[in-house]
Write a protein that holds these residues in place. Sequence first.
Motif, mmCIF file in Angstrom:
data_model
loop_
_atom_site.group_PDB
_atom_site.id
_atom_site.type_symbol
_atom_site.label_atom_id
_atom_site.label_comp_id
_atom_site.label_asym_id
_atom_site.label_seq_id
_atom_site.Cartn_x
_atom_site.Cartn_y
_atom_site.Cartn_z
ATOM 1 N N THR A 169 18.368 -9.898 -9.668
ATOM 2 C CA THR A 169 18.127 -11.104 -10.449
ATOM 3 C C THR A 169 17.099 -11.956 -9.708
ATOM 4 N N HIS A 170 16.862 -13.163 -10.232
ATOM 5 C CA HIS A 170 15.885 -14.078 -9.624
ATOM 6 C C HIS A 170 16.604 -15.306 -9.089
ATOM 7 N N LEU A 171 16.089 -15.853 -7.997
ATOM 8 C CA LEU A 171 16.726 -17.019 -7.388
ATOM 9 C C LEU A 171 15.679 -17.927 -6.761
ATOM 10 N N SER A 172 15.734 -19.205 -7.125
ATOM 11 C CA SER A 172 15.015 -20.247 -6.395
ATOM 12 C C SER A 172 13.526 -19.958 -6.218
ATOM 13 N N GLU A 173 12.862 -19.810 -7.371
ATOM 14 C CA GLU A 173 11.437 -19.477 -7.345
ATOM 15 C C GLU A 173 10.581 -20.729 -7.533
ATOM 16 N N ASN A 174 11.110 -21.701 -8.317
ATOM 17 C CA ASN A 174 10.265 -22.795 -8.804
ATOM 18 C C ASN A 174 11.159 -24.028 -9.007
ATOM 19 N N SER A 182 5.891 -6.411 -5.056
ATOM 20 C CA SER A 182 4.692 -6.834 -5.787
ATOM 21 C C SER A 182 5.022 -7.856 -6.872
ATOM 22 N N ASP A 183 6.202 -7.747 -7.486
ATOM 23 C CA ASP A 183 6.553 -8.558 -8.663
ATOM 24 C C ASP A 183 5.502 -8.520 -9.763
ATOM 25 N N VAL A 184 4.869 -7.377 -9.964
ATOM 26 C CA VAL A 184 4.053 -7.241 -11.186
ATOM 27 C C VAL A 184 4.933 -7.588 -12.377
ATOM 28 N N PRO A 203 21.132 -8.949 -14.731
ATOM 29 C CA PRO A 203 21.072 -10.240 -15.442
ATOM 30 C C PRO A 203 19.775 -10.936 -15.009
ATOM 31 N N ARG A 204 18.916 -11.324 -15.969
ATOM 32 C CA ARG A 204 17.542 -11.737 -15.602
ATOM 33 C C ARG A 204 17.548 -12.899 -14.602
ATOM 34 N N PHE A 205 18.195 -14.000 -14.963
ATOM 35 C CA PHE A 205 18.460 -15.122 -14.059
ATOM 36 C C PHE A 205 19.380 -16.099 -14.759
ATOM 37 N N GLN A 232 2.768 -22.206 -14.751
ATOM 38 C CA GLN A 232 3.816 -21.938 -13.766
ATOM 39 C C GLN A 232 4.993 -21.235 -14.463
ATOM 40 N N LEU A 233 6.014 -20.913 -13.661
ATOM 41 C CA LEU A 233 7.030 -19.944 -14.092
ATOM 42 C C LEU A 233 7.551 -20.092 -15.537
ATOM 43 N N LEU A 234 8.169 -21.243 -15.873
ATOM 44 C CA LEU A 234 8.882 -21.299 -17.158
ATOM 45 C C LEU A 234 7.914 -21.256 -18.336
ATOM 46 N N GLU A 235 6.788 -21.939 -18.204
ATOM 47 C CA GLU A 235 5.774 -21.905 -19.255
ATOM 48 C C GLU A 235 5.159 -20.499 -19.361
ATOM 49 N N TRP A 236 4.943 -19.877 -18.215
ATOM 50 C CA TRP A 236 4.378 -18.511 -18.179
ATOM 51 C C TRP A 236 5.323 -17.523 -18.867
ATOM 52 N N LEU A 237 6.629 -17.661 -18.588
ATOM 53 C CA LEU A 237 7.610 -16.777 -19.238
ATOM 54 C C LEU A 237 7.563 -16.962 -20.755
ATOM 55 N N LEU A 294 9.764 -5.504 -9.306
ATOM 56 C CA LEU A 294 8.672 -5.696 -10.270
ATOM 57 C C LEU A 294 9.193 -5.441 -11.679
ATOM 58 N N HIS A 295 8.330 -5.690 -12.671
ATOM 59 C CA HIS A 295 8.752 -5.643 -14.073
ATOM 60 C C HIS A 295 7.865 -4.662 -14.817
ATOM 61 N N PHE A 296 8.450 -3.537 -15.247
ATOM 62 C CA PHE A 296 7.583 -2.546 -15.900
ATOM 63 C C PHE A 296 7.031 -3.036 -17.243
ATOM 64 N N PRO A 297 7.766 -3.850 -18.041
ATOM 65 C CA PRO A 297 7.173 -4.291 -19.316
ATOM 66 C C PRO A 297 6.049 -5.321 -19.139
ATOM 67 N N GLN A 298 5.782 -5.733 -17.928
ATOM 68 C CA GLN A 298 4.718 -6.725 -17.704
ATOM 69 C C GLN A 298 3.416 -6.089 -17.224
ATOM 70 N N THR A 299 3.337 -4.757 -17.317
ATOM 71 C CA THR A 299 2.151 -4.040 -16.852
ATOM 72 C C THR A 299 0.888 -4.540 -17.545
HETATM 73 N N1 GUN Z 1 12.345 -15.324 -13.398
HETATM 74 C C1 GUN Z 1 12.971 -14.813 -14.493
HETATM 75 N N2 GUN Z 1 12.253 -13.835 -15.052
HETATM 76 C C2 GUN Z 1 11.149 -13.708 -14.299
HETATM 77 C C3 GUN Z 1 10.013 -12.848 -14.370
HETATM 78 O O1 GUN Z 1 9.874 -11.996 -15.245
HETATM 79 N N3 GUN Z 1 9.071 -13.017 -13.399
HETATM 80 C C4 GUN Z 1 9.195 -13.943 -12.415
HETATM 81 N N4 GUN Z 1 8.244 -14.047 -11.496
HETATM 82 N N5 GUN Z 1 10.241 -14.760 -12.332
HETATM 83 C C5 GUN Z 1 11.205 -14.654 -13.256
#
Ligand code: GUN
Length: 442
Positions: free
Chosen positions: A230-235, A320-322, A202-204, A91-96, A77-82
């Motif tokens: 890190t993140h892999l193959s989400e979207n 949870s990936d908060v 490394p974030r992704f 969706q993912l990239l636009e949301w980021l 999960l991500h503490f700065p996203q509380t």
């Molecule tokens: N991929 C890279 N950064 C993030 C993030 O903060 N959340 C999610 N769900 N996917 C990511």
Amino acid sequence: MSDLIIRGRVLTFLSEPQGIDDSGAYRYIEDGAVLVRDGRIVETGDHADILRLAGADARVADHRPNLVLPGFIDAHLHFPQTQAIASYGAQLLEWLNTYIFVEEQRFQDPGHAALVAGRFMDELLANGTTTAAAYCSVHPQSVDAYFTAAEARGMRMIGGKVMMDRNAPEGLRDTPQQGYDETKRLIGTWHGRGRAHYAISPRFAITSTPEQLEMSGALVAEHPDCHIQTHLSENHDEIAFATALYPEAKDYTDIYARYGLLTDRMLLGHCIHMSDREISVLAETGAVGVFCPTSNLFLGSGLFDRDRFDRLGARWAVASDVGAGTSFSMLETMDEAYKVLHLQGQRLTPFSSFYRLTLGNARALGLDAHIGSLHAGADADIVVLDARAKPAMEFRMRRAASLAEELFILQTMGDDRCVAEVYVAGAEMKAKTVPARVYETA
Ligand code: GUN
Ligand code: ZN
């Protein structure tokens, strides 16, 4: 300190349950107790036996008829996203880009980072989560805030500064050298201090240049006992972008493999749209795929294929990936996990769920010697669960005929209201968490 006896209906896992009621996979003690001394578990067993073992001045916390389990573990999960949970419509990239990369810039301010870190830890505890692996922001001060807040509560926590040197706003970018130097310094300060574990982060692939992944690989080689995340193959758009940035890689997984990042300490968030080849690479390297069901549904990312991970022998965890994830509650997380698997014709049994939340995730993090079960010598990180905490649950429980049914009701209907108590290294924490604590407004 005097001994503490935590009395209740004790449930702890010994192995991964195979099938709907594999009673060999867990220990259930109807009138059970856990004996705690100096933050550790001395013994778990029948209450009568534990009473004989305890010192004469032992204090008893009687939680009957509630369940006593190891504290929950959240693997991503991500503490700065509380304060960014429930960011609408993308969706993912636009949301980021729209929400997250704006919110994370606030963590430049150490005061803000400290405020959110405190709330974050208390929210975890209020939900019965005693250990988590979290991303901090790119700012080293966010990591200091995170581990300071964890240390103040005595929690075993994993975390690290995200490294990101492209495809992000200027205020969130480091450089390969800066990412390396800051990570190195933070490892020196925090890793192994008390209960802190550092995760090289490394974030992704999209937000790291090849030079930054190269330096991440150097950090992994220099600090083999640190976790990596890190993140892999989400979207689908993310996969297309990442593989276009690394045209020499066979696929997305191969990007991380080429930089030496895939080890048995690696936690890979999401892993949804994977080929058999990619999952087999995880199986060979011991890297862990992290299933984040509320996040995957919220961002419309896709469905994690648990059965294919099992068939190909790859490890997986739950999280949870908060703040893409919508709840700090690991009960609510498993409720959604059940539905994600159900949609694919896959079953998640109640015992498997609670195994994953405890021993399963502890094994995935390589921390099962310390947390995830109530064995002698383990840290006394414990959650007490009340399956009758809400009126609708109490009414439903009148029809419950088995422990499996009670667990399924907890998972399907439960949330933080079901956490009657939570212990961190033997200290009672529930009364010290949100909303009991008084906070300044922010
Ligand atoms: N991929 C890279 N950064 C993030 C993030 O903060 N959340 C999610 N769900 N996917 C990511
Ligand atoms: Zn994430």
